[in-house]
Design an enzyme around this catalytic site. Structure first.
Site, PDB file in Angstrom:
ATOM      1  N   ARG A 118       4.986 -11.748 -19.000  1.00  0.00           N
ATOM      2  CA  ARG A 118       4.155 -12.426 -17.976  1.00  0.00           C
ATOM      3  C   ARG A 118       4.961 -12.949 -16.793  1.00  0.00           C
ATOM      4  O   ARG A 118       4.521 -13.840 -16.066  1.00  0.00           O
ATOM      5  CB  ARG A 118       3.344 -13.570 -18.584  1.00  0.00           C
ATOM      6  CG  ARG A 118       2.406 -13.117 -19.673  1.00  0.00           C
ATOM      7  CD  ARG A 118       1.287 -14.118 -19.905  1.00  0.00           C
ATOM      8  NE  ARG A 118       0.449 -13.675 -20.984  1.00  0.00           N
ATOM      9  CZ  ARG A 118       0.651 -14.001 -22.262  1.00  0.00           C
ATOM     10  NH1 ARG A 118       1.645 -14.792 -22.592  1.00  0.00           N
ATOM     11  NH2 ARG A 118      -0.163 -13.540 -23.178  1.00  0.00           N
ATOM     12  N   LYS A 140       5.028  -8.640  -2.422  1.00  0.00           N
ATOM     13  CA  LYS A 140       4.070  -7.598  -2.827  1.00  0.00           C
ATOM     14  C   LYS A 140       4.802  -6.577  -3.676  1.00  0.00           C
ATOM     15  O   LYS A 140       5.865  -6.071  -3.265  1.00  0.00           O
ATOM     16  CB  LYS A 140       3.489  -6.893  -1.601  1.00  0.00           C
ATOM     17  CG  LYS A 140       2.364  -7.631  -0.928  1.00  0.00           C
ATOM     18  CD  LYS A 140       1.721  -6.705   0.103  1.00  0.00           C
ATOM     19  CE  LYS A 140       0.627  -7.408   0.865  1.00  0.00           C
ATOM     20  NZ  LYS A 140       0.062  -6.527   1.916  1.00  0.00           N
ATOM     21  N   GLU A 182       8.524   0.240  10.648  1.00  0.00           N
ATOM     22  CA  GLU A 182       8.040  -1.112  10.331  1.00  0.00           C
ATOM     23  C   GLU A 182       8.536  -2.116  11.378  1.00  0.00           C
ATOM     24  O   GLU A 182       7.875  -3.114  11.652  1.00  0.00           O
ATOM     25  CB  GLU A 182       8.491  -1.537   8.922  1.00  0.00           C
ATOM     26  CG  GLU A 182       7.918  -0.690   7.781  1.00  0.00           C
ATOM     27  CD  GLU A 182       6.418  -0.930   7.506  1.00  0.00           C
ATOM     28  OE1 GLU A 182       5.746  -1.609   8.308  1.00  0.00           O
ATOM     29  OE2 GLU A 182       5.932  -0.401   6.483  1.00  0.00           O
ATOM     30  N   LYS A 220       8.740 -11.697   9.546  1.00  0.00           N
ATOM     31  CA  LYS A 220       7.874 -11.450   8.380  1.00  0.00           C
ATOM     32  C   LYS A 220       7.743 -12.714   7.527  1.00  0.00           C
ATOM     33  O   LYS A 220       6.655 -13.055   7.055  1.00  0.00           O
ATOM     34  CB  LYS A 220       8.395 -10.280   7.545  1.00  0.00           C
ATOM     35  CG  LYS A 220       7.495 -10.084   6.317  1.00  0.00           C
ATOM     36  CD  LYS A 220       7.456  -8.741   5.703  1.00  0.00           C
ATOM     37  CE  LYS A 220       6.435  -8.761   4.558  1.00  0.00           C
ATOM     38  NZ  LYS A 220       6.441  -7.575   3.741  1.00  0.00           N
ATOM     39  N   GLU A 230      -2.292 -12.882   1.455  1.00  0.00           N
ATOM     40  CA  GLU A 230      -3.108 -12.026   2.345  1.00  0.00           C
ATOM     41  C   GLU A 230      -4.590 -12.409   2.347  1.00  0.00           C
ATOM     42  O   GLU A 230      -5.464 -11.571   2.138  1.00  0.00           O
ATOM     43  CB  GLU A 230      -2.928 -10.548   1.985  1.00  0.00           C
ATOM     44  CG  GLU A 230      -3.330  -9.640   3.143  1.00  0.00           C
ATOM     45  CD  GLU A 230      -3.001  -8.187   2.924  1.00  0.00           C
ATOM     46  OE1 GLU A 230      -1.834  -7.866   2.681  1.00  0.00           O
ATOM     47  OE2 GLU A 230      -3.937  -7.371   3.003  1.00  0.00           O
ATOM     48  N   ARG A 234      -1.932 -12.560   7.095  1.00  0.00           N
ATOM     49  CA  ARG A 234      -1.003 -11.511   6.637  1.00  0.00           C
ATOM     50  C   ARG A 234      -1.567 -10.108   6.838  1.00  0.00           C
ATOM     51  O   ARG A 234      -0.822  -9.127   6.834  1.00  0.00           O
ATOM     52  CB  ARG A 234      -0.627 -11.760   5.160  1.00  0.00           C
ATOM     53  CG  ARG A 234       0.471 -10.832   4.684  1.00  0.00           C
ATOM     54  CD  ARG A 234       1.079 -11.240   3.369  1.00  0.00           C
ATOM     55  NE  ARG A 234       2.041 -10.252   2.927  1.00  0.00           N
ATOM     56  CZ  ARG A 234       2.820 -10.396   1.870  1.00  0.00           C
ATOM     57  NH1 ARG A 234       2.746 -11.485   1.135  1.00  0.00           N
ATOM     58  NH2 ARG A 234       3.668  -9.454   1.535  1.00  0.00           N
ATOM     59  N   ASN A 238      -0.622  -5.132   8.165  1.00  0.00           N
ATOM     60  CA  ASN A 238      -1.149  -3.811   7.797  1.00  0.00           C
ATOM     61  C   ASN A 238      -1.407  -2.935   9.019  1.00  0.00           C
ATOM     62  O   ASN A 238      -1.972  -1.844   8.901  1.00  0.00           O
ATOM     63  CB  ASN A 238      -2.456  -3.968   7.006  1.00  0.00           C
ATOM     64  CG  ASN A 238      -2.220  -4.671   5.687  1.00  0.00           C
ATOM     65  OD1 ASN A 238      -1.177  -4.477   5.054  1.00  0.00           O
ATOM     66  ND2 ASN A 238      -3.153  -5.510   5.274  1.00  0.00           N
ATOM     67  N   HIS A 241      -1.370   0.896   8.995  1.00  0.00           N
ATOM     68  CA  HIS A 241      -1.166   1.311   7.609  1.00  0.00           C
ATOM     69  C   HIS A 241      -2.333   2.080   6.986  1.00  0.00           C
ATOM     70  O   HIS A 241      -2.120   2.846   6.057  1.00  0.00           O
ATOM     71  CB  HIS A 241      -0.833   0.103   6.722  1.00  0.00           C
ATOM     72  CG  HIS A 241       0.631  -0.248   6.754  1.00  0.00           C
ATOM     73  ND1 HIS A 241       1.264  -0.633   7.915  1.00  0.00           N
ATOM     74  CD2 HIS A 241       1.586  -0.253   5.784  1.00  0.00           C
ATOM     75  CE1 HIS A 241       2.540  -0.872   7.658  1.00  0.00           C
ATOM     76  NE2 HIS A 241       2.768  -0.642   6.373  1.00  0.00           N
ATOM     77  N   HIS A 245      -1.074   5.251   5.509  1.00  0.00           N
ATOM     78  CA  HIS A 245      -1.066   5.548   4.070  1.00  0.00           C
ATOM     79  C   HIS A 245      -1.721   6.897   3.779  1.00  0.00           C
ATOM     80  O   HIS A 245      -1.254   7.653   2.916  1.00  0.00           O
ATOM     81  CB  HIS A 245      -1.798   4.445   3.280  1.00  0.00           C
ATOM     82  CG  HIS A 245      -0.933   3.239   3.019  1.00  0.00           C
ATOM     83  ND1 HIS A 245      -1.435   2.039   2.580  1.00  0.00           N
ATOM     84  CD2 HIS A 245       0.400   3.045   3.115  1.00  0.00           C
ATOM     85  CE1 HIS A 245      -0.439   1.164   2.428  1.00  0.00           C
ATOM     86  NE2 HIS A 245       0.682   1.754   2.750  1.00  0.00           N
ATOM     87  N   HIS A 255       7.461   6.707   4.814  1.00  0.00           N
ATOM     88  CA  HIS A 255       6.472   5.643   4.995  1.00  0.00           C
ATOM     89  C   HIS A 255       6.443   5.150   6.449  1.00  0.00           C
ATOM     90  O   HIS A 255       5.382   5.062   7.069  1.00  0.00           O
ATOM     91  CB  HIS A 255       6.804   4.482   4.038  1.00  0.00           C
ATOM     92  CG  HIS A 255       5.867   3.321   4.154  1.00  0.00           C
ATOM     93  ND1 HIS A 255       4.626   3.303   3.545  1.00  0.00           N
ATOM     94  CD2 HIS A 255       5.979   2.145   4.817  1.00  0.00           C
ATOM     95  CE1 HIS A 255       4.022   2.155   3.820  1.00  0.00           C
ATOM     96  NE2 HIS A 255       4.820   1.432   4.594  1.00  0.00           N
TER      97      HIS A 255
END
Ligand code: NAD
Ligand code: GLY
Length: 350
Positions: A118, A140, A182, A220, A230, A234, A238, A241, A245, A255
């Site tokens: 966990r 993330k 990025e 960032k 998010e 935040r 994206n 993206h 993606h 990417h």
């Protein structure tokens, strides 16, 4: 050395350090703690081959698990293989996972650290430009699943990020360009960064890019600090993206190159549907084209955009799009209209 912090002190705090000599000065002192079930080094086969001597010299005896390199291995199979290696190494609740690699290693390693017992601590040692300026910061973690990018994931902020410019010396141009993608996204949201990128003679000069790493991390971190999960702000990260993606899943391009293509095409939709600053969007498109350089535009397959997690209910597509220097908005369009307009933008721009 530069240092940034996200989160509450002593409680889920990420300390992000940009420093040289990461192996000797930051990892070697952890060796005793990592031995005998105290930790594991997770990397990929490329990074392992390049940095094996340093791993052995400074962390000899600590178990190492190297995944096959590449986005196509950012999946549940790799995740479970890593969890098996962690079990095999006898990791405990207080053990640490050291993710030494690019964004793929960071995302898979971070998720394994989130799941094992966990949640155990994760130290990110980002070795690509993209991982240094973006993916190692902010917690993330994810693997791709069922043809959808990052479908299975968790927020699991690393206890520490150690970004050393030395890793950029072995990075191929394709990967420098990916990190640059990025950085251009950050530039669209942060005018001082945009101007530095716009003013560069050679956007792929590793020394120039390395110099901008701390400013990108600071930007960032400032967003993640205000919205770690998010819920609102935040989403600006994206930008480019959703289309990016979809292109990444269908093209095999890096990417960051796909983010540049996404920014380029989505900025046309922004101009059409929102009150946008066309002069700024023109500058942004020019920067994206320069950053893409000789990269060829792939045939467009946008089905992946419909599967994007950010869409919510219905058959619409939700895009975070640039509207002016440092400003973005969310734009929602029915999928058919989105696909048609992106196709038209592609014909106009390329
Ligand atoms: P990557 O991890 O696949 O690395 C790219 C290539 O460079 C790989 O072949 C790798 O082996 C190699 N490599 C790594 N370090 C090297 C070095 N120092 N020298 C030479 N080669 C090296 O890709 P990436 O661009 O680092 O990351 C992309 C991934 O990051 C994507 O899966 C993307 O979804 C994810 N991402 C995550 C976040 C986040 O917030 N978690 C943000 C952006 C991107
Ligand atoms: N790369 C997007 C984010 O970290 O939110």
């Amino acid at each position: 050395m530069k240092c940034f912090r996200i989160g509450e002190r002593e409680k889920r705090e990420s300390v992000i350090v940009c420093r040289k000599k990461v192996f000797s000065a930051a990892l070697a002192p952890l060796k005793e703690r990592l031995l005998n079930g105290g930790g594991i080094v997770f990397t990929d086969t490329n990074v392992h081959a390049l940095y094996r001597a340093s791993i052995e010299k400074y962390l000899g005896g600590v178990p190492v698990f190297a995944m096959p390199a590449g986005e196509e291995h950012k999946n549940a199979e790799t995740l479970f293989a890593l969890l098996g290696a962690m079990r095999e190494a006898g990791l405990r609740r207080d053990s640490l996972l050291v993710a030494l690699g690019g964004g793929v290693v960071g995302d898979v390693g971070g998720l394994a650290a989130a799941l094992y017992m966990r949640g155990i601590g994760c130290i990110q040692v980002p070795t690509t430009l993209l991982a240094q300026v973006d993916s190692s910061v902010g917690g993330k973690t994810a693997v791709d699943f069922g043809g959808v990018k990052n479908l299975i994931g968790a927020f699991h902020p690393p206890v520490r990020v150690l970004a050393d410019p030395v890793f950029l010396n072995t990075l191929p141009r394709r990967e420098l360009r990916s990190g640059l993608g990025e950085m251009v996204k950050h530039g669209a949201l942060c005018p001082s960064l945009f101007e530095k990128l716009e003013g560069a003679d050679d956007l792929l000069d590793p020394a120039f890019l390395a110099e901008l790493v701390p400013e990108n991390i600071a930007f960032k971190a400032s967003v993640v600090r205000r919205d770690p999960r998010e819920q609102g702000l935040r989403r600006c990260l994206n930008l480019g993206h959703t289309t990016g993606h979809a292109v990444e899943l269908s093209s095999g391009l890096s990417h960051g190159a796909c983010v540049l293509i996404g920014l380029l095409l989505e900025s046309v939709l922004s101009a059409r549907h929102l009150r946008a600053d066309e002069a700024f969007l023109e500058r942004l498109r020019a920067l994206c084209k320069r950053a893409l350089g000789e990269e060829k535009m792939p045939p467009l397959d946008l089905k992946g955009a419909l599967l994007d997690k950010k869409n919510g209910a219905g058959d619409g597509v939700t895009l975070a799009v640039p509207v002016a220097a440092g400003e973005y908005e969310l734009l929602r369009l029915p999928f058919g209209q989105y696909a048609r307009e992106i196709g038209e933008a592609m014909e106009t721009l390329c």
